[in-house]
Design an enzyme around this catalytic site. Structure first.
Site, short mmCIF file in Angstrom:
data_model
loop_
_atom_site.label_atom_id
_atom_site.label_comp_id
_atom_site.label_asym_id
_atom_site.label_seq_id
_atom_site.Cartn_x
_atom_site.Cartn_y
_atom_site.Cartn_z
N SER A 238 -32.82 95.36 66.25
CA SER A 238 -32.04 94.02 65.90
C SER A 238 -32.43 93.29 67.01
O SER A 238 -33.63 93.13 67.11
CB SER A 238 -30.52 94.40 65.87
OG SER A 238 -29.96 93.20 65.51
N TYR B 94 -32.64 83.99 60.39
CA TYR B 94 -32.91 84.95 61.24
C TYR B 94 -31.57 85.66 61.67
O TYR B 94 -31.63 87.03 61.72
CB TYR B 94 -33.87 84.42 62.37
CG TYR B 94 -34.27 85.34 63.43
CD1 TYR B 94 -35.19 86.42 62.91
CD2 TYR B 94 -33.68 85.50 64.63
CE1 TYR B 94 -35.69 87.32 63.99
CE2 TYR B 94 -34.21 86.38 65.56
CZ TYR B 94 -35.05 87.45 65.31
OH TYR B 94 -35.28 88.20 66.20
N LYS C 201 -30.46 89.74 60.74
CA LYS C 201 -30.39 90.58 62.05
C LYS C 201 -28.91 91.15 62.03
O LYS C 201 -28.68 92.41 62.30
CB LYS C 201 -30.61 89.99 63.27
CG LYS C 201 -31.91 89.79 63.86
CD LYS C 201 -33.07 91.08 63.63
CE LYS C 201 -34.07 91.00 64.20
NZ LYS C 201 -34.92 92.15 64.02
#
Length: 305
Positions: A157, A171, A175
């Site tokens: 991650s 993004y 994650k």
């Protein structure tokens, strides 16, 4: 709530490790290359190194059966299945997998309002769905051999999986999804299977991530002013990248992951890497507790039936 990773994990002396890699950067540099090089340097361990372009794995030796190179595109179910089948064929019918490292990813940054459907879908397919697909395929292999049951899955991650910052919404979304998925699956597997999941959360890394694994949305005129939050963050991030201050060396991340796998202790569900990740993550959770206390009276107004 049931516990996760309850038993100490011991890396077998002849372990098989798999490194699914990003679509954009392949295995030619960065974290994946350092991990692969570290494993390949240990004669008793076996490595399955994957990349969309297998030529990017040329830095790995070709003269040993302990290193198997195979093409893999994490956005394709067929490609993932084919890679596992090929690995099983290479290592024999009793193929097993001890460690998998999901490091597929690239950053989509810029003005979120201008992100296209194609950009959004590709980001989620690579970072989240690719990780999820390989994780579940690995679990299927790890649990099937009763005499060699168990394993360790590292899902890479980021600090971005803990904290949302301006200009990287998708993004962060990907994650955050990796974090939630990983925690749920870690609680779903039976403790007797001894399958461990570790969510790795590094801060900035000294790789070619910014140059080759960073896509940008088209600039949106409404967000162009220098006092916009995303523009301010870009300024400080670029300063940090140029100076290298606070950036992690990929080799140190490789060393940390191998230490977790090889130390014979309980595997942490989350592993923040670097002082920046540890401090910012701790601050986020401490701040969250304060926010929860501030709304406790309102929260308790919603009485349970």
């Amino acid at each position: 709530m049931n516990s996760v990773n309850t038993n100490p994990y011991n890396l077998p002396s002849d372990a098989v490790l798999m490194l699914p890699r990003p679509i954009v950067t392949g295995c030619s540099s960065g974290i994946g290359r350092e991990i692969a090089s570290l494993i390949a340097s240990k004669p008793n361990l076996r490595l399955i190194a994957t990349a969309r372009d297998i030529s990017s794995l040329s830095y790995l030796p070709d003269d040993t059966s302990n290193v198997f190179k195979v093409e893999l595109n994490v956005t394709s179910v067929d490609s993932i299945d084919a890679a596992f089948v090929a690995a099983a064929k290479h290592f024999g019918e009793n193929f097993y997998l001890d460690v998998a490292v999901n490091n597929a990813g690239y950053s989509l940054s810029g003005d979120t309002e201008s992100a296209t459907e194609e950009e959004i879908n590709q980001e989620m397919q690579t970072l989240f769905f690719g990780t999820a697909r390989v994780t579940m395929r690995a679990i299927g292999v790890m649990r099937q051999h009763k005499e060699h049951r168990g394993g360790l899955i590292f899902n890479i991650s980021s600090l971005a999986g803990l904290i949302g910052l301006p200009g990287h919404a998708y993004y962060h979304a990907a994650k955050f999804a990796v974090e939630g998925f990983s925690e749920s699956v870690a609680r779903e597997v039976h403790p007797d299977w001894n399958i461990n999941i570790c969510i790795v959360e590094p801060s900035g890394v000294k790789t070619n991530f910014e140059g080759h694994s960073k896509a940008r949305t088209k600039p949106h005129p409404a967000y162009a002013a220098k006092d916009m939050p995303a523009r301010k963050l870009e300024f400080y991030v670029n300063m940090g990248i140029k100076s290298g201050v606070g950036m992690l060396a990929p080799s140190s991340i490789a060393d940390s992951l191998f230490a977790i796998a090889d130390r014979g202790e309980r595997v942490p569900l989350r592993l923040p890497l670097g002082p920046t990740a540890w401090k910012m993550g701790k601050s986020k959770f401490e701040g969250l507790l304060g926010e929860w206390d501030a709304v406790k009276e309102l929260s308790f107004m919603g009485k349970e039936a």
